[in-house]
Scaffold this motif. Structure first.
Motif: not given
Length: 112
Positions: A80-103
């Motif tokens: 469960e701890f690993s899944l929580a960390m993976l979910a946060g990492l996935t959100l971070s990567a998706a946010f980074w890609l959204a900023v790259v696309g917006y930029g």
């Protein structure tokens, strides 16, 4: 009121190991965001105030996501701890890609 104290399910070394492994991936996202910011600042047009704000957000977001994921999962089982960390990492990567696309598509971020 009856307060029930939640006991820790994992030894400390397992929590540190899981957080450390995922922390390296979070650090990679932060480092990529810093590199993107430096690249855009030194570009031919530079950044305006909105551009600075937009390009600093993906630096701060993974740090906050790591903290939230750690707070949510540290007292749970290893999976469960690993899944929580993976979910946060996935959100971070998706946010980074959204900023790259917006930029890439928004010229309102550039120029002083």
């Amino acid at each position: 009121m009856n307060a029930v104290a939640r006991t820790r399910l994992l030894p400390t070394w397992i929590v540190v190991a899981i957080a450390g492994i995922f922390g390296l991936f979070y650090a990679f996202v932060v480092w990529s965001s810093v590199a993107l910011l430096i690249l855009q600042v030194n570009g031919p047009l530079g950044l305006n105030g909105l551009g600075w704000f937009v390009y600093i957000l993906p630096i701060v977001f993974p740090l906050a996501a790591f903290g939230v994921a750690f707070a949510i999962g540290a007292r749970r089982r290893a999976g469960e701890f690993s899944l929580a960390m993976l979910a946060g990492l996935t959100l971070s990567a998706a946010f980074w890609l959204a900023v790259v696309g917006y930029g890439t598509t928004s010229y309102g971020l550039y120029g002083s």
